[in-house]
Design a protein around this motif. Structure first.
Motif, PDB file in Angstrom:
ATOM      1  N   GLU A  35       0.850  -1.194   0.000  1.00  0.00           N
ATOM      2  CA  GLU A  35       0.000   0.000   0.000  1.00  0.00           C
ATOM      3  C   GLU A  35       0.880   1.236   0.000  1.00  0.00           C
ATOM      4  O   GLU A  35       1.775   1.369   0.838  1.00  0.00           O
ATOM      5  N   LYS A  36       0.641   2.141  -0.938  1.00  0.00           N
ATOM      6  CA  LYS A  36       1.525   3.301  -1.065  1.00  0.00           C
ATOM      7  C   LYS A  36       1.325   4.336   0.028  1.00  0.00           C
ATOM      8  O   LYS A  36       2.239   5.108   0.332  1.00  0.00           O
ATOM      9  N   GLU A  37       0.130   4.390   0.646  1.00  0.00           N
ATOM     10  CA  GLU A  37      -0.101   5.344   1.726  1.00  0.00           C
ATOM     11  C   GLU A  37       0.364   4.757   3.059  1.00  0.00           C
ATOM     12  O   GLU A  37       0.758   3.597   3.146  1.00  0.00           O
ATOM     13  N   THR A 169       2.926  -0.652   4.343  1.00  0.00           N
ATOM     14  CA  THR A 169       2.434   0.679   4.016  1.00  0.00           C
ATOM     15  C   THR A 169       3.615   1.566   3.622  1.00  0.00           C
ATOM     16  O   THR A 169       4.772   1.233   3.884  1.00  0.00           O
ATOM     17  N   ALA A 172       4.885   2.484  -2.339  1.00  0.00           N
ATOM     18  CA  ALA A 172       4.326   2.770  -3.657  1.00  0.00           C
ATOM     19  C   ALA A 172       5.102   2.010  -4.726  1.00  0.00           C
ATOM     20  O   ALA A 172       6.329   2.093  -4.793  1.00  0.00           O
ATOM     21  N   GLN A 174       6.763   1.384  -8.078  1.00  0.00           N
ATOM     22  CA  GLN A 174       7.332   2.249  -9.111  1.00  0.00           C
ATOM     23  C   GLN A 174       7.646   1.518 -10.399  1.00  0.00           C
ATOM     24  O   GLN A 174       7.699   2.131 -11.458  1.00  0.00           O
ATOM     25  N   THR A 187       9.421  -0.848  -5.045  1.00  0.00           N
ATOM     26  CA  THR A 187       8.579   0.127  -4.353  1.00  0.00           C
ATOM     27  C   THR A 187       9.451   1.168  -3.654  1.00  0.00           C
ATOM     28  O   THR A 187      10.674   1.016  -3.549  1.00  0.00           O
ATOM     29  N   THR A 188       8.802   2.191  -3.165  1.00  0.00           N
ATOM     30  CA  THR A 188       9.508   3.243  -2.425  1.00  0.00           C
ATOM     31  C   THR A 188      10.037   2.743  -1.097  1.00  0.00           C
ATOM     32  O   THR A 188      10.836   3.436  -0.446  1.00  0.00           O
TER      33      THR A 188
END
Length: 408
Positions: A35-37, A169, A172, A174, A187-188
């Motif tokens: 989950e990106k948030e 969490t 995100a 990419q 991901t981030t």
């Protein structure tokens, strides 16, 4: 790099429900949710109308109709088991004028074909159910209701976490590297590898599908739904759920009244183009995303066909008085002073290149990635059954083919 059997992209209610159904049917499979948030359910799940839909509006035989009918039952059972607040309070769909009655009867026929109990009622019975609503006829649909969707998503997340799934969490996605034996999700928060991936990314589902190497054959166009709510002393004007007869050529249900599970009453939504995929106000502008929308052939064709309706929705968004007139179509006694602004939401609406709206759930898959490209309303109501559908039609055959059950 952590390695999992299945990675689910998206911590909204559809992604979490898919993880929940995975744990029910394949308890030995290792799974991660990205989950990106910084919390689950922050976008469509946490910003919708909070309604448990009956399925009466949907085309008989469609995925929306079938999954909504079964998903509603599963939702109620889940809420009972996990102590999530809900109320099956029923709704009325109101024909304010005689001209709307034929469409009301077409909706009743859809309800009959979709096996949904609904009764045509006259003005007297309508006043008994909703004393401040006026109409020449209505449908009473007792199976509709309201629910705490954020609470449900949190309960789903807690359940899969208790089962040993990892919910990441702030992660995100990419890029995706798809190989013959798996998918690396960059991901981030770092990279994870899954032998199979399920894309439930909502507003960015088409982007993730493209990363997976699949042409989604549609683009997500974000429409912002803007709401008002009744001031406390006027909340008595609505008992439960009051809907108008919708425009059959437009995918939105029009301005309606909803008693929320917390007790307040919302009115809305309008439906205007959002200037970003997460554009919750007019000030939220992502110029790259807006340019992608405005230059997309599908949006240009859609706009050419529905420009009058789009212009009206924009005027309604900018003019409170116009908004109030739409509300008075159902409850004549409301005035501008009765409404205060309420948080908006953004609907991820897939549009094909020919300008037609994707009116049903749209799921497409490659060997290693299942892409849930279009899952707009009633996806929250239907989420658990959508999870079942993803399991039965897409994941289980792939799990068996790549031997996850043997390695779990």
């Amino acid at each position: 790099m952590d390695t999992y059997d299945i990675v689910i992209i998206g911590g909204g209610i559809v992604g979490l429900a898919t993880a929940y159904q995975l744990q029910q049917t394949h308890p030995g499979v290792r799974c991660a949710i990205l989950e990106k948030e910084n919390a689950v359910a922050t976008h469509q799940t946490g910003r919708n109308s909070g309604v448990i839909h009956s399925g009466i509006f949907y085309t008989p035989g469609s995925l929306k109709a079938e999954n909504c009918r079964e998903g509603r039952k599963q939702l109620v059972d889940f809420c009972e088991q996990h102590e999530v607040d809900y109320d099956v309070c029923g709704k009325v769909i109101v024909a304010a004028t005689e001209a709307e009655v034929p469409e009301l009867m077409r909706i009743r026929e859809k309800g009959r074909q979709n096996q949904i109990a609904c009764t045509r009622i006259g003005p007297e019975r309508l006043r008994e159910l909703e004393p401040h609503t006026r109409g020449v006829a209505a449908l009473h649909v007792p199976s509709s209701g309201i629910v705490d969707y954020i609470g449900m998503a949190q309960a789903l997340a807690q359940s899969v976490d208790d089962h040993g799934y990892d919910v990441y969490t702030g992660a995100a996605v990419q890029a995706l590297d798809v190989t013959s034996d798996g998918v690396v999700c960059h991901t981030t928060a770092g990279s994870v590898r899954g032998r199979l991936v399920v894309n439930c990314a909502g507003l960015y589902a088409d982007k993730i599908a493209q990363m997976s190497g699949q042409d989604p054959q549609a683009q997500i166009v974000p429409f912002r739904g803007e709401y008002y709510e009744l001031v406390p002393e006027r909340q008595h004007l609505c008992n439960n759920l009051i809907y108008p007869v919708p425009n059959p050529d437009f995918p939105f249900l029009g301005v309606h009244f909803t008693r929320m599970i917390e007790g307040h009453v919302e009115c809305g939504p309008s439906a205007v183009l959002a200037f970003a995929r997460e554009g919750y106000t007019f000030a939220d502008v992502n110029w790259t995303e807006l340019w992608e929308t405005l230059t997309y052939p599908g949006f240009m064709k859609l706009s050419a066909k529905h420009w009058r309706k789009g212009l009206y929705e924009m005027v309604q968004s900018l003019s409170k008085e116009t908004y109030v007139r739409a509300a008075q179509h159902l409850i004549p006694d409301v005035t501008s002073d009765d409404f205060v602004p309420s948080p908006s939401g953004v609907r991820a609406q897939a549009v094909r290149r020919d300008g037609t709206l994707v009116d049903d759930f749209l799921i497409r898959a490659t060997d290693r990635v299942v892409n849930v490209i279009n899952a707009a309303s009633p996806a929250a109501t239907a989420s658990l059954q959508i999870g079942n559908h993803i399991m039965d039609s897409y994941l289980t055959p792939r799990i068996e083919r790549v031997g996850l059950q043997q390695t779990a």
